[in-house]
Design an enzyme around this catalytic site. Sequence first.
Site, PDB file in Angstrom:
ATOM      1  N   SER A  27      57.835  30.237  12.568  1.00  0.00           N
ATOM      2  CA  SER A  27      56.748  29.461  13.147  1.00  0.00           C
ATOM      3  C   SER A  27      57.380  28.557  14.202  1.00  0.00           C
ATOM      4  CB  SER A  27      56.067  28.639  12.053  1.00  0.00           C
ATOM      5  OG  SER A  27      55.398  27.557  12.644  1.00  0.00           O
ATOM      6  N   ARG A  84      51.544  15.270  19.995  1.00  0.00           N
ATOM      7  CA  ARG A  84      50.251  15.236  19.298  1.00  0.00           C
ATOM      8  C   ARG A  84      49.331  14.117  19.761  1.00  0.00           C
ATOM      9  NH1 ARG A  84      51.127  20.090  19.199  1.00  0.00           N
ATOM     10  NH2 ARG A  84      52.031  21.044  17.347  1.00  0.00           N
TER      11      ARG A  84
HETATM   12  N1  ARG Z   1      58.599  19.427  11.620  1.00  0.00           N
HETATM   13  C1  ARG Z   1      58.243  19.080  12.957  1.00  0.00           C
HETATM   14  C2  ARG Z   1      57.267  17.940  12.953  1.00  0.00           C
HETATM   15  O1  ARG Z   1      56.594  17.715  12.002  1.00  0.00           O
HETATM   16  C3  ARG Z   1      57.735  20.243  13.760  1.00  0.00           C
HETATM   17  C4  ARG Z   1      56.439  20.830  13.287  1.00  0.00           C
HETATM   18  C5  ARG Z   1      55.991  22.063  13.990  1.00  0.00           C
HETATM   19  N2  ARG Z   1      56.951  23.068  13.797  1.00  0.00           N
HETATM   20  C6  ARG Z   1      56.768  24.399  13.874  1.00  0.00           C
HETATM   21  N3  ARG Z   1      57.812  25.129  13.724  1.00  0.00           N
HETATM   22  N4  ARG Z   1      55.611  24.938  14.066  1.00  0.00           N
HETATM   23  O2  ARG Z   1      57.157  17.250  13.935  1.00  0.00           O
END
Ligand code: ARG
Length: 427
Positions: free
Chosen positions: A176, A95
């Site tokens: 997801s 990110r």
């Molecule tokens: N829980 C993880 C985080 O916050 C991954 C988030 C994205 N996960 C997803 N399955 N889209 O870093």
Amino acid sequence: MTSETVVLAYSGGLDTSVAVPWLRETHGHEVVTLTVDVGGGVDAGAVQRRALAGGARSAIVVDARAAFVADYIWPALQAGSLYQGQYPLATALARPLIARLLVDAAHETGAGLVAHGCTGKGNDQVRFDVAVAALDPSLRVIAPMRVGMGMTRDEELAYARTRGIDVPSGPSSPFSIDANLWGRSIEAGVLEDPWTAPPAEAFEWTIDPAAAPREAREVTIGFEDGVPVSLDGEALDGVTLVERLNREAGAHGIGRIDHVEDRLIGIKSREIYEAPAAVVLHAAHAALEQLTLSRELLAYKRSVGDRLATLAYDGLWFSELGVALRAFVTHTQRFVSGEVRLRFAAGAAAVTGRRSPHSLYDIGLATYDRGDSFDHASAVGFIAIWGLPVRTQAAARGDGSDGARSLLDELGADRATATPEPVGVTR
Ligand code: ARG
């Protein structure tokens, strides 16, 4: 009205493909899309066609895999950062990099706005918003999926269809998913019940450990200053090394993580991760540090790695504390060079050997065999002083055990006494 330019972080998926015309039609924005390849696999041509079909002014695609490894993955590995001791942070680490590229693209295109496709319930919105603010506080961040768009999947499909945008319209995934070089994150669907075992179709990078090949595979990983530089003696760039380990360890069923984690916004969520390279490299790196760093440094550094994991998870990668702690970690890595050998078998990577020119392991001190250079007699004085406070305490207050009764009596010791035989006297 004069249209303002917005740079949209664009995956090419349904949500962000709808966001392109939506930002234009609803807010009158000029849209520039930015697609960042961090190892999730990007079809640049298809992504750009779709963005332009949706009315984007331009569509930028950038391969940021090498920067991702060098500037985010390696520092997290060197720090030993695993969120809540389990999650290697694949999504979280990407990110701040994407945010950096968004900010750069905004500066290049004269945009005053950046946008992303996160909802209001997750960690990623926080990471994007805070990282952008850290890099350029004058930029505004908007998130149509969080506030504004509010369409169901069917509404989004219809919206795209009426505008002639060809979006992936097959059956939607039951999960997801977010994937990059450092791991694959899988949530939602049946996984939302933390008691439900992850079904086989949740996994793509790892085979079922129960079906792993019978023959073990040995790998040797070379490190320089805490950074992996070779595999089985072959020097490799970071991207190739991570990709190869993902394949090879995944083929042995290594790297599955089942985590009920605490999101920053206060929700517990169940997430499955596949991170073969991350699991192997963290194990190898820790083994090499255990050989080359002192006990005191190891203990202190562990707390720093935990703190850095939380900072990355919480979107505070660019905070002053994050920068300062990473500088500390870098300093600790100058002796973390050498090799670690691991054995891949039945879903696990076991360290079976480590060596380093900077090893603190001294065979002369450690051996129970001939060649022992340790001064055994000096242990007596050491222990007398080491145990002094405990001895003083016991003398002043009793023996420190909690009961007056003898533990032997408490355990009902079975006593047998023999009358000693008279011993013959020899002259
Ligand atoms: N829980 C993880 C985080 O916050 C991954 C988030 C994205 N996960 C997803 N399955 N889209 O870093």
